[in-house]
Enzyme design. Structure first.
Site, short mmCIF file in Angstrom:
data_model
loop_
_atom_site.label_atom_id
_atom_site.label_comp_id
_atom_site.label_asym_id
_atom_site.label_seq_id
_atom_site.Cartn_x
_atom_site.Cartn_y
_atom_site.Cartn_z
N LYS A 74 -2.53 6.56 1.43
CA LYS A 74 -2.28 7.05 2.79
C LYS A 74 -1.28 8.20 2.72
CE LYS A 74 -2.17 4.76 7.25
NZ LYS A 74 -3.34 5.42 7.81
N GLU B 224 -16.01 6.64 4.78
CA GLU B 224 -15.27 6.15 5.94
C GLU B 224 -15.15 7.27 6.95
OE1 GLU B 224 -11.11 5.18 5.18
OE2 GLU B 224 -11.01 6.59 3.53
N ARG C 35 0.84 -1.21 0.00
CA ARG C 35 0.00 0.00 0.00
C ARG C 35 0.87 1.26 0.00
NH1 ARG C 35 -4.52 0.38 4.54
NH2 ARG C 35 -2.71 0.93 5.82
N1 PLP Z 1 -9.10 4.59 6.65
C1 PLP Z 1 -8.23 5.56 6.98
C2 PLP Z 1 -8.51 6.93 6.47
C3 PLP Z 1 -7.11 5.28 7.77
O1 PLP Z 1 -6.27 6.25 8.11
C4 PLP Z 1 -6.92 3.96 8.22
C5 PLP Z 1 -5.74 3.62 9.01
O2 PLP Z 1 -4.76 3.14 8.54
C6 PLP Z 1 -7.84 2.98 7.86
C7 PLP Z 1 -8.92 3.33 7.07
C8 PLP Z 1 -7.66 1.57 8.30
O3 PLP Z 1 -6.69 0.93 7.55
P1 PLP Z 1 -5.87 -0.28 8.15
O4 PLP Z 1 -6.86 -1.30 8.59
O5 PLP Z 1 -5.04 -0.75 7.03
O6 PLP Z 1 -5.09 0.26 9.30
C1 COI Z 2 -3.88 3.56 11.52
O1 COI Z 2 -4.88 2.96 11.92
O2 COI Z 2 -2.78 3.01 11.43
C2 COI Z 2 -3.95 4.95 11.10
O3 COI Z 2 -3.06 5.39 10.44
C3 COI Z 2 -5.07 5.77 11.52
C4 COI Z 2 -4.64 7.02 12.17
C5 COI Z 2 -5.86 7.83 12.34
C6 COI Z 2 -3.93 6.81 13.47
#
Ligand code: PLP
Ligand code: COI
Length: 341
Positions: free
Chosen positions: A184, A220, A82
């Site tokens: 991200k 989201e 990612r």
């Molecule tokens: N959506 C956003 C905007 C995020 O910052 C995060 C955190 O990483 C997620 C979703 C959840 O992603 P993940 O499950 O890969 O941490």
């Molecule tokens: C994560 O879950 O790793 C994120 O980057 C979310 C952030 C809002 C702390």
């Protein structure tokens, strides 16, 4: 804070400086060898690309102490790929995915004393990131970059841990069609800051963003994807090109189908449908699964039958199975768990 002073069961989601971090620099078209350092500060030119035009991307994953005393990470290969996608979208050089995984491993091993004990509820949060470092004044990508990984012990993202939260439908947009919502990038978070401060001032824990084109579909929050449970126990989760492809959400879809025998629908979710769901949760690395008890849409309240006291029963099963896999007491699918030591 010294690790000896950490009250693992009561820490929040904040930064605690740990001993070692990883740094690699990109110059003249290649990444240097990289390595661990104790230096936690970054010194940059005043005109660095990241400071002027926000050329920075990041990742987030966790290290867990398992029941039998090992330290593991969860699907770091997905964070590596990612981050490569994020870098490409911002015209940054990709940090090789195998090196990303090794850097994470090195940082966790070097800070092993900061991996909270099994059962404490805390984990070691790992933050890989990279940014443009050389002076850039005309709008263009930097030529030089730094990739870093640090780690910090964390507790629950939302105060109160597993207590359901209240969120509001947000009037600000997070991501545009064909924009950067699916990667991200720091810029997505900078532009969510006003919305989250405003939400907190109004007494809400988070924002529910709708799609900015039609404002009819659930997207989201600022830091997590949504999961919903229908009254007949199906998992429904929004599918959209403008949300981050959450690794937690993708893992929960698998867990729901393969471990819990649930039906799963990954599809567009109309805001109109939200009132019909039995349970709602936010899922992400930081959020794990944080239950949502109430969604407020301009004064109109949607209260989920699961209530404001505890996680709904299906959300709880998903939570227990996912964290059981991460903490090593439920057998993980092939390649999900990477043992560090
Ligand atoms: N959506 C956003 C905007 C995020 O910052 C995060 C955190 O990483 C997620 C979703 C959840 O992603 P993940 O499950 O890969 O941490
Ligand atoms: C994560 O879950 O790793 C994120 O980057 C979310 C952030 C809002 C702390």
């Amino acid at each position: 804070m010294s690790k000896k002073e950490i009250d693992w069961s009561n820490i929040g989601f904040g930064y605690v400086q740990t001993d070692k971090r990883y740094v690699s620099n990109y110059k003249d078209g290649k990444w240097d060898e990289g390595g661990l350092t104790e230096e936690a500060n970054v010194v940059l030119n005043e005109c660095a690309g990241v400071l002027q035009y926000a050329q920075t991307v990041f990742e987030g994953l966790k290290a867990y102490r398992t029941e039998d005393g090992h330290i593991v990470t969860f699907r770091p290969d997905l964070n590596a790929s990612r981050m490569a996608d994020s870098a490409r979208r911002l015209e940054m050089p990709v940090f090789p995915e195998d090196r990303f995984i090794k850097a994470v491993e090195q940082v966790v091993a070097a800070n092993a004393d900061y991996v909270p004990p099994y059962g404490s509820g805390a984990t070691l949060y790992i933050r890989p990131y990279m940014f443009g470092t050389n002076p850039v004044i005309g709008v263009k990508p930097a030529d030089e970059y730094q990739f870093r990984v640090f780690a910090t012990p964390v507790g629950p993202y939302f105060k109160g841990g597993a207590k359901p939260i209240t969120i509001r439908v947000c009037d600000f947009d997070r991501a545009a069609p064909h924009g950067t919502g699916h990667i991200k990038a720091g810029l997505n978070y900078a532009m969510s800051l006003h919305a989250i401060v405003d939400a907190h001032q109004q007494g809400y824990d988070e924002n529910m963003y709708l799609d900015s084109a039609t404002r009819t579909k659930v997207e989201e929050t600022g830091g997590a994807n949504f999961i919903f449970i229908t009254k007949d126990n199906k998992l429904v989760t929004p599918k959209s090109d403008t949300i981050l492809p959450s690794i937690t959400r993708r893992s929960l879809v698998y867990v729901a189908k393969e471990y819990l025998g649930m039906e799963v629908e990954e599809r567009e979710v109309l805001f109109e449908e939200v009132k019909e769901f039995a349970e709602c949760g936010l899922c992400g690395t930081a959020a794990v699964i944080s239950p949502v008890g109430k969604v407020v849409d301009h004064g109109k309240e949607i209260c989920f039958p699961s209530g404001m006291e505890e996680m709904g029963p299906v959300t709880k099963k998903l939570y227990d199975t996912l964290t059981g896999i991460q903490m090593g007491h439920i057998k993980a699918p092939e390649s999900w768990i990477k043992v560090i030591k």
